[in-house]
Design a protein around this motif. Structure first.
Motif, PDB file in Angstrom:
ATOM      1  N   LYS A 157       0.900  -1.200  -0.071  1.00 38.53           N
ATOM      2  CA  LYS A 157       0.137  -0.180  -0.028  1.00 38.53           C
ATOM      3  C   LYS A 157       0.924   1.033   0.061  1.00 38.53           C
ATOM      4  O   LYS A 157       0.685   2.184  -0.645  1.00 38.53           O
ATOM      5  CB  LYS A 157      -0.862  -0.147   1.307  1.00 38.53           C
ATOM      6  CG  LYS A 157      -2.302  -0.329   0.825  1.00 38.53           C
ATOM      7  CD  LYS A 157      -3.246  -0.038   2.262  1.00 38.53           C
ATOM      8  CE  LYS A 157      -4.301  -1.090   2.195  1.00 38.53           C
ATOM      9  NZ  LYS A 157      -4.759  -1.240   3.490  1.00 38.53           N
ATOM     10  N   ASP A 162       0.017   7.590  -7.146  1.00 41.85           N
ATOM     11  CA  ASP A 162      -0.615   8.131  -8.433  1.00 41.85           C
ATOM     12  C   ASP A 162       0.374   7.913  -9.538  1.00 41.85           C
ATOM     13  O   ASP A 162      -0.034   8.143 -10.622  1.00 41.85           O
ATOM     14  CB  ASP A 162      -0.641   9.732  -8.160  1.00 41.85           C
ATOM     15  CG  ASP A 162      -1.864   9.707  -7.162  1.00 41.85           C
ATOM     16  OD1 ASP A 162      -2.676   8.647  -6.992  1.00 41.85           O
ATOM     17  OD2 ASP A 162      -1.961  10.714  -6.550  1.00 41.85           O
ATOM     18  N   ASP A 187      -7.351  -4.447  -7.122  1.00 39.80           N
ATOM     19  CA  ASP A 187      -8.436  -3.278  -7.053  1.00 39.80           C
ATOM     20  C   ASP A 187      -7.710  -2.137  -6.443  1.00 39.80           C
ATOM     21  O   ASP A 187      -7.936  -1.047  -7.190  1.00 39.80           O
ATOM     22  CB  ASP A 187      -9.583  -3.508  -6.002  1.00 39.80           C
ATOM     23  CG  ASP A 187     -10.533  -4.672  -6.574  1.00 39.80           C
ATOM     24  OD1 ASP A 187     -10.404  -5.092  -7.776  1.00 39.80           O
ATOM     25  OD2 ASP A 187     -11.236  -5.350  -5.511  1.00 39.80           O
ATOM     26  N   GLN A 188      -6.670  -2.214  -5.699  1.00 38.62           N
ATOM     27  CA  GLN A 188      -5.912  -1.028  -5.032  1.00 38.62           C
ATOM     28  C   GLN A 188      -5.113  -0.507  -6.495  1.00 38.62           C
ATOM     29  O   GLN A 188      -5.034   0.899  -6.614  1.00 38.62           O
ATOM     30  CB  GLN A 188      -5.110  -1.370  -3.853  1.00 38.62           C
ATOM     31  CG  GLN A 188      -5.826  -1.609  -2.545  1.00 38.62           C
ATOM     32  CD  GLN A 188      -5.140  -2.428  -1.516  1.00 38.62           C
ATOM     33  OE1 GLN A 188      -3.956  -2.172  -1.482  1.00 38.62           O
ATOM     34  NE2 GLN A 188      -5.512  -3.146  -0.817  1.00 38.62           N
ATOM     35  N   HIS A 190      -5.782  -0.829  -9.706  1.00 43.34           N
ATOM     36  CA  HIS A 190      -6.802  -0.023 -10.557  1.00 43.34           C
ATOM     37  C   HIS A 190      -7.160   1.544  -9.899  1.00 43.34           C
ATOM     38  O   HIS A 190      -7.430   2.283 -10.541  1.00 43.34           O
ATOM     39  CB  HIS A 190      -7.990  -0.918 -10.765  1.00 43.34           C
ATOM     40  CG  HIS A 190      -7.630  -1.922 -11.372  1.00 43.34           C
ATOM     41  ND1 HIS A 190      -8.282  -3.197 -11.714  1.00 43.34           N
ATOM     42  CD2 HIS A 190      -6.520  -2.433 -12.480  1.00 43.34           C
ATOM     43  CE1 HIS A 190      -7.834  -4.194 -12.661  1.00 43.34           C
ATOM     44  NE2 HIS A 190      -6.646  -3.363 -12.832  1.00 43.34           N
ATOM     45  N   ASP A 191      -7.363   1.601  -8.260  1.00 45.52           N
ATOM     46  CA  ASP A 191      -8.034   2.899  -7.921  1.00 45.52           C
ATOM     47  C   ASP A 191      -6.682   3.861  -8.188  1.00 45.52           C
ATOM     48  O   ASP A 191      -6.968   4.923  -8.316  1.00 45.52           O
ATOM     49  CB  ASP A 191      -7.722   2.569  -6.481  1.00 45.52           C
ATOM     50  CG  ASP A 191      -9.229   1.854  -6.097  1.00 45.52           C
ATOM     51  OD1 ASP A 191     -10.100   1.551  -6.955  1.00 45.52           O
ATOM     52  OD2 ASP A 191      -9.273   1.533  -4.839  1.00 45.52           O
ATOM     53  N   LYS A 192      -5.695   3.329  -8.434  1.00 41.43           N
ATOM     54  CA  LYS A 192      -4.552   4.390  -8.890  1.00 41.43           C
ATOM     55  C   LYS A 192      -4.205   4.616 -10.217  1.00 41.43           C
ATOM     56  O   LYS A 192      -3.388   5.161 -10.776  1.00 41.43           O
ATOM     57  CB  LYS A 192      -3.087   3.925  -8.043  1.00 41.43           C
ATOM     58  CG  LYS A 192      -3.099   3.970  -6.610  1.00 41.43           C
ATOM     59  CD  LYS A 192      -3.060   5.077  -6.030  1.00 41.43           C
ATOM     60  CE  LYS A 192      -3.180   5.397  -4.492  1.00 41.43           C
ATOM     61  NZ  LYS A 192      -3.274   6.582  -3.911  1.00 41.43           N
ATOM     62  N   GLY A 193      -5.030   3.791 -10.917  1.00 42.56           N
ATOM     63  CA  GLY A 193      -4.897   3.653 -12.584  1.00 42.56           C
ATOM     64  C   GLY A 193      -3.851   2.875 -13.101  1.00 42.56           C
ATOM     65  O   GLY A 193      -3.327   3.094 -14.200  1.00 42.56           O
ATOM     66  N   THR A 196      -2.161  -4.166 -14.032  1.00 39.31           N
ATOM     67  CA  THR A 196      -1.600  -5.431 -13.316  1.00 39.31           C
ATOM     68  C   THR A 196      -1.151  -6.453 -14.283  1.00 39.31           C
ATOM     69  O   THR A 196      -1.984  -6.724 -15.028  1.00 39.31           O
ATOM     70  CB  THR A 196      -2.833  -6.131 -12.125  1.00 39.31           C
ATOM     71  OG1 THR A 196      -4.052  -6.304 -13.013  1.00 39.31           O
ATOM     72  CG2 THR A 196      -3.174  -4.996 -11.251  1.00 39.31           C
ATOM     73  N   ASP A 215     -10.557  -9.355 -12.681  1.00 40.34           N
ATOM     74  CA  ASP A 215     -10.367  -7.925 -13.364  1.00 40.34           C
ATOM     75  C   ASP A 215      -8.999  -7.814 -13.695  1.00 40.34           C
ATOM     76  O   ASP A 215      -8.463  -6.454 -13.542  1.00 40.34           O
ATOM     77  CB  ASP A 215     -11.080  -6.861 -12.614  1.00 40.34           C
ATOM     78  CG  ASP A 215     -11.380  -5.778 -13.634  1.00 40.34           C
ATOM     79  OD1 ASP A 215     -11.253  -6.068 -14.955  1.00 40.34           O
ATOM     80  OD2 ASP A 215     -11.232  -4.440 -13.075  1.00 40.34           O
TER      81      ASP A 215
END
Ligand SMILES: Cc1ncc(COP(=O)(O)O)c(C=O)c1O
Length: 427
Positions: A157, A162, A187-188, A190-193, A196, A215
């Motif tokens: 984390k 970004d 998911d984390q 993807h939250d930052k764009g 994976t 995903d």
């Protein structure tokens, strides 16, 4: 165990299992290095070479058959991973696919962009990015807890920012068998764009895969780890594959996915064999149908046709292998000079068991076992960061790795325990 799973029927399909070493029937526990191959896979490859061998896209019968087999194999592999056929790329190996993918992705990146890799991974999923650091990409490696051999999720984390463009994660460790719950990490990311890349080379022989449900953007696996020939398969999400600027031979007709990642003439015979390996897994599912319906109604309820049988086959393999691995671990843990490395009992893991005997180098143990006809691997198996650095085992030559496959038996595990006990008593 035997009630739902006919190991004799499985074993009869593998000619390699008849081999003897010094009078003992060989015990193949080197699955994580590559499983043995059922006869039907070799037959499929021979059939291609004898009857359909040609280059692609020609105006004659065998070339058309070659195209049809290539496309059929893509469909089968798509069914294995739960994606679309055009999202499947066949290549030399997962390492080659990883390199091609990383260098293509890096074309859209600039100095200062960040990439996350992990200390748990095989070098295949790390080295491409370590090379690309030369171009100014900032590469950060997630730490592993040396006690539990699991990723440090807080460290992950803290490393995601970004600026993170790519996260390259391991699903199951070929070094010690740790399975990582990758969905929250995806998911984390993807939250930052970030995109994976999932290394499923060690995961694919042990658990069903659904790239859609998780995903996943890109995933690699290698059919030679699940009963096929030596080659690699790359999944790439359609929208991401379209954007990829691949390095390739510049001719018309190969600008679209998946061909834009299949440089040169593909290994058609290996592609046919890989698809047949998936059919072999589906047939395990077919034979275990009644058990699977009863034991896994939730996992299977949305599935149909061949996908149903593939998932049922993988669940049967898991159910068959895991108790044998538990038996092995609980015997090893009781031996004075033996130490197992891996996640704590009860944590998610594959049926791969890595250990050391006090006073012996890993290679010495593997050799002593090899002399008894028990085939295991020793070293860092390219999980170099984990084994040499995190676990600090370079001085003893790494670890000894026992990897179970669906053709192994409880009797083989009993004999393996006996042989290790004997080796340890003399160490
Ligand atoms: C976890 C893992 N990733 C990647 C690889 C590399 O696969 P390949 O030999 O297809 O390049 C391996 C091979 O052992 C592996 O176990």
């Amino acid at each position: 165990m035997e009630l739902f799973y006919d190991v004799k029927k499985i074993r009869n399909q593998f000619p390699a299992l008849e081999r003897k070493v010094h009078g003992n029937t060989a015990i193949y526990l080197d699955g994580p290095g590559g499983t043995q191959v059922p006869k039907r896979v070799a037959d499929k490859m021979t059939d291609y070479l004898f009857h359909h061998n040609a280059n692609a896209h020609g105006h004659f019968a065998t070339s058309r058959e070659c195209d049809a087999l290539h496309e059929a194999a893509r469909e089968t592999m798509a069914c294995f991973l739960n994606c679309m056929p055009e999202e499947i790329v066949f290549g030399d190996s997962s390492s080659t696919n990883n390199l091609k993918l990383a260098f293509a992705l890096a074309r859209g990146m600039k100095a200062g962009d960040e990439v996350i890799i992990t200390d748990l991974d095989h070098e295949s999923n790390r080295s491409p990015w370590l090379h690309l650091a030369e171009r100014g990409l900032v590469v950060k490696s997630v730490k592993v807890n040396p006690e539990t051999c699991q990723l440090d999720l807080d460290d992950y984390k803290s490393k995601l920012t970004d600026k993170t463009k790519v996260v390259a994660l391991n699903w199951a460790s070929n070094g010690v068998g740790t399975i990582t719950d990758i969905k929250p990490l995806i998911d984390q990311a993807h939250d930052k764009g970030a995109l994976t890349i999932i290394d499923a080379v060690h995961y694919a022989p042990h658990r069903p895969i659904d790239v859609n449900a998780l995903d996943i953007d890109f995933l690699v696996c290698s059919p030679y780890k699940f009963f096929g020939p030596h080659m690699g398969v790359l999944f790439g999400k359609a929208e991401e594959m379209k954007k990829l600027e691949t390095y390739r031979v510049l001719v018309e007709g190969n600008t679209q996915p998946p061909e834009k990642l299949e440089t040169g003439t593909p290994q058609f015979e290996a592609i046919c064999g890989s698809a047949e390996a998936v059919e072999f897994i589906a047939d395990i599912g077919y034979d275990c149908e009644v058990w699977a319906e009863k034991q896994h109604p939730e996992d299977l309820k949305e599935l149909k046709g061949r996908r149903w049988y593939i998932v049922a086959g993988m669940l049967a393999i898991e159910e068959y292998e895991d108790p044998m691995a538990r038996k092995l671990r609980s015997a090893l843990v009781q031996m004075d000079k033996v130490k197992i490395f891996g996640p704590p009992e009860g944590a998610p893991r594959t049926s791969t068991v890595s250990f050391l005997i006090e006073g012996m180098r890993a290679g010495e143990v593997a050799k002593a076992m090899g002399d008894e006809g028990i085939f295991v691997w020793a070293g860092h198996y390219y999980a170099k960061e984990l084994i040499n650095e995190v676990l600090n085992l370079k001085s003893v030559g790494g670890l000894v790795r026992i990897g179970l496959a669906p053709y192994n038996t409880e009797e083989e595990i009993d004999r393996t325990i006996e042989v290790i006990e004997n080796i340890a008593s003399k160490a």
